[in-house]
Design an enzyme around this catalytic site. Structure first.
Site, PDB file in Angstrom:
ATOM      1  N   HIS A 159       6.868  14.647  31.285  1.00 59.77           N
ATOM      2  CA  HIS A 159       6.385  16.004  30.968  1.00 59.77           C
ATOM      3  C   HIS A 159       7.002  16.551  29.680  1.00 59.77           C
ATOM      4  O   HIS A 159       6.506  17.524  29.124  1.00 59.77           O
ATOM      5  CB  HIS A 159       6.697  16.957  32.130  1.00 59.77           C
ATOM      6  CG  HIS A 159       5.871  16.680  33.351  1.00 59.77           C
ATOM      7  ND1 HIS A 159       4.859  17.507  33.763  1.00 59.77           N
ATOM      8  CD2 HIS A 159       5.885  15.653  34.223  1.00 59.77           C
ATOM      9  CE1 HIS A 159       4.293  17.011  34.853  1.00 59.77           C
ATOM     10  NE2 HIS A 159       4.910  15.883  35.157  1.00 59.77           N
ATOM     11  N   ASP A 367       8.593  21.168  22.416  1.00 56.69           N
ATOM     12  CA  ASP A 367       8.052  21.364  23.771  1.00 56.69           C
ATOM     13  C   ASP A 367       7.127  20.206  24.093  1.00 56.69           C
ATOM     14  O   ASP A 367       6.367  19.772  23.218  1.00 56.69           O
ATOM     15  CB  ASP A 367       7.244  22.679  23.812  1.00 56.69           C
ATOM     16  CG  ASP A 367       7.349  23.398  25.152  1.00 56.69           C
ATOM     17  OD1 ASP A 367       7.559  22.720  26.167  1.00 56.69           O
ATOM     18  OD2 ASP A 367       7.219  24.637  25.169  1.00 56.69           O
TER      19      ASP A 367
HETATM   20  C1  GDG Z   1       7.586  21.555  31.326  1.00 55.72           C
HETATM   21  C2  GDG Z   1       7.597  21.146  29.845  1.00 55.72           C
HETATM   22  C3  GDG Z   1       5.099  21.077  29.887  1.00 55.72           C
HETATM   23  C4  GDG Z   1       6.048  31.344  33.235  1.00 55.72           C
HETATM   24  N1  GDG Z   1       6.461  32.600  33.446  1.00 55.72           N
HETATM   25  C5  GDG Z   1       5.954  32.979  34.617  1.00 55.72           C
HETATM   26  C6  GDG Z   1       5.197  31.947  35.136  1.00 55.72           C
HETATM   27  N2  GDG Z   1       5.277  30.943  34.270  1.00 55.72           N
HETATM   28  C7  GDG Z   1       4.574  29.663  34.398  1.00 55.72           C
HETATM   29  C8  GDG Z   1       3.501  29.562  33.352  1.00 55.72           C
HETATM   30  C9  GDG Z   1       3.363  28.063  33.156  1.00 55.72           C
HETATM   31  C10 GDG Z   1       4.745  27.543  33.521  1.00 55.72           C
HETATM   32  O1  GDG Z   1       5.441  28.581  34.178  1.00 55.72           O
HETATM   33  C11 GDG Z   1       5.564  27.148  32.303  1.00 55.72           C
HETATM   34  O2  GDG Z   1       5.088  25.955  31.785  1.00 55.72           O
HETATM   35  P1  GDG Z   1       5.363  25.484  30.293  1.00 55.72           P
HETATM   36  O3  GDG Z   1       4.504  24.308  30.023  1.00 55.72           O
HETATM   37  O4  GDG Z   1       5.107  26.605  29.370  1.00 55.72           O
HETATM   38  O5  GDG Z   1       6.911  25.138  30.188  1.00 55.72           O
HETATM   39  P2  GDG Z   1       8.064  24.348  31.058  1.00 55.72           P
HETATM   40  O6  GDG Z   1       8.484  25.126  32.233  1.00 55.72           O
HETATM   41  O7  GDG Z   1       9.147  24.067  30.077  1.00 55.72           O
HETATM   42  O8  GDG Z   1       7.379  22.970  31.545  1.00 55.72           O
HETATM   43  C12 GDG Z   1       6.330  21.641  29.145  1.00 55.72           C
HETATM   44  C13 GDG Z   1       5.186  21.356  31.374  1.00 55.72           C
HETATM   45  O9  GDG Z   1       6.419  20.894  31.924  1.00 55.72           O
HETATM   46  C14 GDG Z   1       4.029  20.674  32.138  1.00 55.72           C
HETATM   47  O10 GDG Z   1       3.988  19.302  31.915  1.00 55.72           O
HETATM   48  O11 GDG Z   1       3.949  21.730  29.363  1.00 55.72           O
HETATM   49  O12 GDG Z   1       6.324  21.208  27.810  1.00 55.72           O
HETATM   50  O13 GDG Z   1       8.764  21.665  29.184  1.00 55.72           O
HETATM   51  O14 GDG Z   1       2.398  27.533  34.010  1.00 55.72           O
HETATM   52  O15 GDG Z   1       2.351  30.186  33.867  1.00 55.72           O
HETATM   53  N3  GDG Z   1       4.529  32.035  36.295  1.00 55.72           N
HETATM   54  C15 GDG Z   1       4.624  33.194  36.990  1.00 55.72           C
HETATM   55  N4  GDG Z   1       5.366  34.246  36.541  1.00 55.72           N
HETATM   56  C16 GDG Z   1       6.052  34.189  35.366  1.00 55.72           C
HETATM   57  O16 GDG Z   1       6.724  35.135  34.997  1.00 55.72           O
HETATM   58  N5  GDG Z   1       3.969  33.336  38.145  1.00 55.72           N
END
Ligand code: GDG
Length: 457
Positions: A159, A367
């Site tokens: 990921h 990222d």
């Molecule tokens: C890893 C990799 C890769 C965020 N704030 C809230 C909330 N979120 C949810 C978002 C999104 C998820 O969390 C975050 O996903 P990201 O992809 O932006 O980042 P990482 O946590 O670092 O994820 C990344 C991912 O894995 C998938 O393969 O894309 O690069 O680092 O879905 O919506 N959800 C809620 N409240 C919040 O305040 N409910």
């Protein structure tokens, strides 16, 4: 013939124990919702840690999905998880933007925990099953399974990014980790460049030879490829148009004092997300353009994460000082430039924020993908908006219509913000539609179908 089943191995089980209801609840998220139907249909099993130290509920079922728990002790959480996973691998794989720590006393527990996960899979696997291992916590698992089940179909999905050999080569256990991954038939990454980096590292630090299409090792061939993860596009589009979400959005904008322009950032609080530099860019913007003061408000949601790791406490301090500096310097009785929330929002509130953000600021220093960028685009169906996106997020490989920025460049970021604020509505809508149509074709279900197809399911 017995139908092949899907066995997923990931650090966490997709469920959490809820004290209130005294039952296991499925954790929300695209990965789980995309895999749940296949797991149900194919009698699949998910192998993972249940989320509390020293707990081992064994095998149990939640919403018709079989769970196989792997227990971790308090000490292992410290050494394997906070230590090796998040103090060594995470920074190293994110281009060493913080110095990775190399400790032999973290490596041993990493091996032991990986062995336990492999044993957990072997306990339930039957010949012909497809095994899908996820992420940086379990890189040794494919090889450990391969040793016991030479004919198994094994896929691995990373990921996070995979760094080039110039950075990767620092880790004392580089050969062991690569050999672990090469136990899979297919090693999939978020981007083409990560897949290439992996092939280069495998050539340099193991006996494997070849390119991403075919890495030959002993008598086997391993494929390294890009399979970028996505979101449940239809769900975010639907939530974006939900009247309840609209109501929450109105309340949010009212609470902010109805700014002319709302800029939004949503990230786990992590040094890889570039939040501190983003704040400096905002300061530069207000310095250079005093006319924007009072008109533009920035909302930063920072979701608490890995609070036990020192680097995260430092990052938090840095960000909070940055917020304080900006608000102290530019704020007035009527206007607060930065609204900072150190907590996670309910999903409806998150989408309400996306829906009302004129500009979404996604500026990680590195990222794997970044799902927030994709969710913003889906949630803004029909209403334009501008995505300012780091070149160093996996999402940028496809989202060429975003305003792409170098997240280290404070002046460049400030200029990009100004461009985003002043972008003509037609241009903004055109760019968003192009990104949205990509997300409709390539949502998390298409991604899961593709990956499972590659595993013969
Ligand atoms: C890893 C990799 C890769 C965020 N704030 C809230 C909330 N979120 C949810 C978002 C999104 C998820 O969390 C975050 O996903 P990201 O992809 O932006 O980042 P990482 O946590 O670092 O994820 C990344 C991912 O894995 C998938 O393969 O894309 O690069 O680092 O879905 O919506 N959800 C809620 N409240 C919040 O305040 N409910």
């Amino acid at each position: 013939m017995v139908e092949p089943r899907l066995i997923v191995a990931a650090n966490r089980l997709p469920v959490a124990w809820d004290d209130k209801t005294q039952s296991w609840e499925t954790s929300p998220g695209g990965l789980v919702s995309a895999l749940a139907p296949v797991l149900r249909e194919k009698d699949g099993i998910w192998v993972g840690w249940p989320g509390t130290a020293d707990e081992d509920p064994g095998q149990f079922e939640v919403d018709d999905i079989e769970m196989q728990s792997i227990s971790l002790s308090e000490e292992e959480l410290d050494t394997y998880y906070h230590g090796f996973c998040n103090g060594t691998i995470w920074p190293l794989y994110h281009d060493a933007i913080r110095s990775p720590e190399f400790h032999r006393h973290w490596w041993k527990p990493y091996q032991e925990v990986n062995r336990r996960f492999a044993d957990g899979v072997l306990e339930v696997a039957r010949p012909g099953d497809a095994i899908w291992v996820h992420d940086y916590q379990l890189q040794l698992v494919p090889e450990m399974i391969r040793e016991e089940l030479p004919g198994a179909t094994i896929g691995f999905f990373l990921h996070i990014p995979f760094p080039p050999p110039e950075i990767y080569g620092r880790i004392p256990w580089r050969t062991e980790l690569l050999q672990g991954l090469l136990g899979a038939d297919i090693v999939a990454f978020q981007t083409v460049s990560s897949a290439r980096n992996f092939a280069r590292c495998a050539n340099r630090y193991t006996n494997a030879t070849g390119n991403t299409d075919a890495l030959r090792i002993a008598d086997r061939v391993v494929v390294a490829e890009a399979a970028p993860i996505s979101i449940d596009t239809a769900l975010f589009e639907k939530l974006g148009e939900d009247p309840e979400v609209a109501k929450r959005g109105e309340r949010l904008v009212d609470d902010l004092g109805n700014p002319k322009v709302m800029i939004l950032g949503v990230d786990r609080l992590d040094y890889s997300k570039g939040i501190d530099i983003r704040l400096r860019a905002l300061g530069t913007l207000f310095d250079r353009h005093p006319e924007l003061r009072g008109e533009v408000s920035f909302v930063q949601v920072a979701v608490p994460s890995r609070e036990d790791v020192d680097a995260y406490q430092d990052t938090r301090r840095n960000i909070e000082e940055g917020v304080g500096r900006l608000n102290g310097r530019f704020g007035t009785m009527e206007w607060t430039p930065v609204h900072y929330l150190y907590r996670s929002l309910e999903r409806e509130d998150l989408v309400a924020a996306y829906r009302n953000a004129d500009v979404m600021l996604v500026t990680p220093l590195r990222d794997g993908m970044n799902l927030v960028a994709k969710e913003y685009v889906a949630a803004r169906r029909g209403i334009g908006g501008v995505l300012v996106l780091s070149e160093f997020a996996g999402a940028a490989e496809r989202f060429t219509q975003a305003v792409l920025v170098n997240p280290y460049d404070v002046d460049g970021l400030a200029t990009a913000l100004l461009d985003a604020i002043h972008m003509h509505e037609d241009e903004a809508s055109e760019r968003m539609s192009a990104m949205r149509s990509h997300l409709r074709r390539w949502d998390v279900h298409a991604w899961a179908r593709y990956c499972l197809g590659r595993l013969g399911l």
